[in-house]
Write an enzyme that holds these catalytic residues in place. Structure first.
Site, PDB file in Angstrom:
ATOM      1  N   LYS A 204      65.657  -6.849 -35.037  1.00  0.00           N
ATOM      2  CA  LYS A 204      66.080  -5.512 -34.663  1.00  0.00           C
ATOM      3  C   LYS A 204      66.830  -4.851 -35.818  1.00  0.00           C
ATOM      4  O   LYS A 204      67.549  -5.522 -36.559  1.00  0.00           O
ATOM      5  CB  LYS A 204      67.034  -5.577 -33.462  1.00  0.00           C
ATOM      6  CG  LYS A 204      66.448  -6.061 -32.157  1.00  0.00           C
ATOM      7  CD  LYS A 204      67.543  -6.152 -31.095  1.00  0.00           C
ATOM      8  CE  LYS A 204      67.013  -6.659 -29.760  1.00  0.00           C
ATOM      9  NZ  LYS A 204      66.191  -5.659 -29.074  1.00  0.00           N
TER      10      LYS A 204
ATOM     11  N   ASP B 191      72.548  -8.629 -23.420  1.00  0.00           N
ATOM     12  CA  ASP B 191      71.180  -9.001 -23.048  1.00  0.00           C
ATOM     13  C   ASP B 191      71.147 -10.147 -22.041  1.00  0.00           C
ATOM     14  O   ASP B 191      70.073 -10.528 -21.587  1.00  0.00           O
ATOM     15  CB  ASP B 191      70.366  -9.356 -24.294  1.00  0.00           C
ATOM     16  CG  ASP B 191      68.898  -8.983 -24.148  1.00  0.00           C
ATOM     17  OD1 ASP B 191      68.571  -8.126 -23.305  1.00  0.00           O
ATOM     18  OD2 ASP B 191      68.057  -9.555 -24.877  1.00  0.00           O
TER      19      ASP B 191
ATOM     20  N   ARG C 157      60.914 -11.706 -21.190  1.00  0.00           N
ATOM     21  CA  ARG C 157      59.864 -11.986 -20.207  1.00  0.00           C
ATOM     22  C   ARG C 157      59.304 -13.396 -20.373  1.00  0.00           C
ATOM     23  O   ARG C 157      58.770 -13.978 -19.422  1.00  0.00           O
ATOM     24  CB  ARG C 157      58.754 -10.939 -20.313  1.00  0.00           C
ATOM     25  CG  ARG C 157      57.948 -10.934 -21.583  1.00  0.00           C
ATOM     26  CD  ARG C 157      57.238  -9.623 -21.835  1.00  0.00           C
ATOM     27  NE  ARG C 157      58.195  -8.566 -22.162  1.00  0.00           N
ATOM     28  CZ  ARG C 157      57.863  -7.289 -22.349  1.00  0.00           C
ATOM     29  NH1 ARG C 157      56.599  -6.907 -22.236  1.00  0.00           N
ATOM     30  NH2 ARG C 157      58.779  -6.396 -22.648  1.00  0.00           N
TER      31      ARG C 157
END
Length: 456
Positions: free
Chosen positions: A237, A248, A311
């Site tokens: 990032k 997060d 995910r």
């Protein structure tokens, strides 16, 4: 210290909550001249103390604004709680039964402050619990929210997978639950390959936290994303996007806060909480773009962005959640920026194929001032998560419908009734009863909906 109501009620100062539309009749006669002198007309968030003959505060007037102004926010009593002089207060008039519970919760939450790294702030004024509310329930909910906020606010230097495990162990001990933990390379023979892959590059070992509580009733399994810090991995990032990545693990923090509420209220269910706790770091053994991973379920996943790691770890945990046939699985995760673009930071978007579940959660959110918004599991977008070389793509190209494609990805790993929340977990600007920083989202809506979700 836990958030709590006042217990010394004998000398509590009465509060009159003043609807601005009815100020002329709502302001007590003894305070009308004083209110007029100070220009108090019941404006939202305005506070006026009224002295008695001895010079001490005899009563307090709290502005409740107009119905139109109130509709643009929530937890308005939290503003008054923060502005009133120190003392013990009771709500004497001006709120109906439906508003008293929100007002009491707002007051407790207004007393929250994250003081781990600074001198503690002075406590705010105390409130006697209003008659007719379940004070113990409200305090339990407030402290579940405080737990969530504390976990999110703690920087990654002090909230890695080890420390998140410690927090779960403390919660386990508080409620006489049980905890099983699988750590590091033990994840491989235990068949949690994607949790291991995402976390293996960190010096802080990945792990799966599995907490259980309750012996009877329907089973609810909560799955929370526990990415304690996310560099983005090899798809690193930029600095501006990495600045808030301590949050997060907000999904894990939120399900732990909700678990505290459920266990503290002794709800008649069997609760399971699954948290894949990892740090997404960079090292020579970090997973790479174009790698293909095989999940616990056997589905293969092509990695097209290592920054779409949440995910992946959730997929293995969701597969496990299915294996003992729960009545309902709910996942919570700070999963996509697309969800923030869609609904902003104040709404909790959620996905479900079950219309009755959606209606229950929406009604629960409205009832307890925890706003939610249903998003679609849009089946035509399934093709977007199928790369051709593997079963699934973790980061479809094109940038369209990012929160929906992420939700569809997760749905592939669950056969049980399923609800997914893509939350933000952060209050960008201070608001009544919600200081800037970590915040719970969706937990109270789910709690309110549980009787219908699980037919309790």
């Amino acid at each position: 210290m836990p958030l709590a109501f006042a217990t010394d009620t004998d000398a509590a100062i009465p509060i009159h909550v003043i609807d601005a539309d009815k100020a002329d009749s709502a302001i007590p006669a003894a305070a009308k001249a004083w209110a007029a002198t100070h220009g108090f007309k019941g404006g939202l968030g305005k506070v006026l103390t009224v002295p008695g003959a001895d010079g001490q505060i005899a009563m307090a007037l709290v502005g409740y604004g107009t119905a139109a102004k109130r509709a643009r926010g929530r937890f308005h009593m939290g503003t008054a709680a923060a502005r009133l002089p120190k003392g013990v207060y009771r709500i004497a008039a001006g709120l109906n039964d439906a508003d008293l519970e929100e007002a009491a919760l707002a007051w407790l939450l207004a007393g929250y402050s994250f003081d781990r790294y600074r001198k503690p702030k002075d406590p705010i004024a105390a409130l006697v619990p209003p008659e007719g509310i379940d004070a113990e329930r409200i305090a339990t909910i407030a402290n579940g929210e405080a737990l969530t906020r504390d976990l999110i606010n703690t920087p990654a230097s002090d909230m890695g997978p080890d420390e998140l495990e410690e927090a779960v162990r403390a919660l386990t001990a508080d409620h006489d639950a049980t905890l099983n933990v699988i750590t590091g390379d033990d994840l491989i023979p235990a068949n949690f390959p994607m949790i291991h892959t995402v976390g293996r590059a960190s010096t802080r070992a990945p792990r799966l936290l599995d907490m259980r509580w309750g012996e009877t009733g329907p089973q609810l399994t909560l799955v929370g994303k526990g990415v304690c810090f996310d560099t983005g991995g090899l798809n690193i990032k930029p600095g501006g996007s990495m600045g808030l990545m301590k949050k997060d693990m907000g999904g894990a923090a939120t399900v732990l806060g909700l678990a505290h509420m459920i266990m503290g209220l002794n709800l008649p269910i069997r609760l399971r909480v699954l948290i894949p706790a990892v740090e997404n770091s960079i090292d020579g053994n970090a997973f790479r773009p174009q790698d293909i991973l095989t999940s616990r379920k056997g589905l293969t996943v092509e990695i097209n962005n290592t920054d779409a790691e949440g995910r992946l770890v959730l997929a293995d945990a969701l597969t496990l959640s299915d294996e003992d046939d729960p009545d309902l699985v709910i996942s919570m995760a700070t999963l996509t920026g697309a969800a923030r673009v869609a609904v902003g930071p104040d709404l909790s978007p959620f996905f479900t194929d079950n219309d009755a579940h959606a209606a229950a959660i929406a009604a629960g959110g409205a009832q307890v001032a925890d706003p939610v918004w249903r998003m679609p599991f849009h089946d035509p977008y399934e093709a977007m998560i199928e790369p051709g070389i593997a079963d699934l793509d973790n980061a479809p190209k094109g940038g369209f419908a990012g929160c929906i494609t992420a939700a569809l990805f997760l749905r592939r790993f669950v056969e049980s009734p399923y609800v997914h929340f893509d939350i933000y977990g952060w209050q960008p600007k201070a608001a009544p009863a919600r200081p800037a920083g970590g915040v719970g989202m969706g937990a109270r809506a789910v709690l309110a909906a549980l009787p219908k979700l699980l037919s309790l």
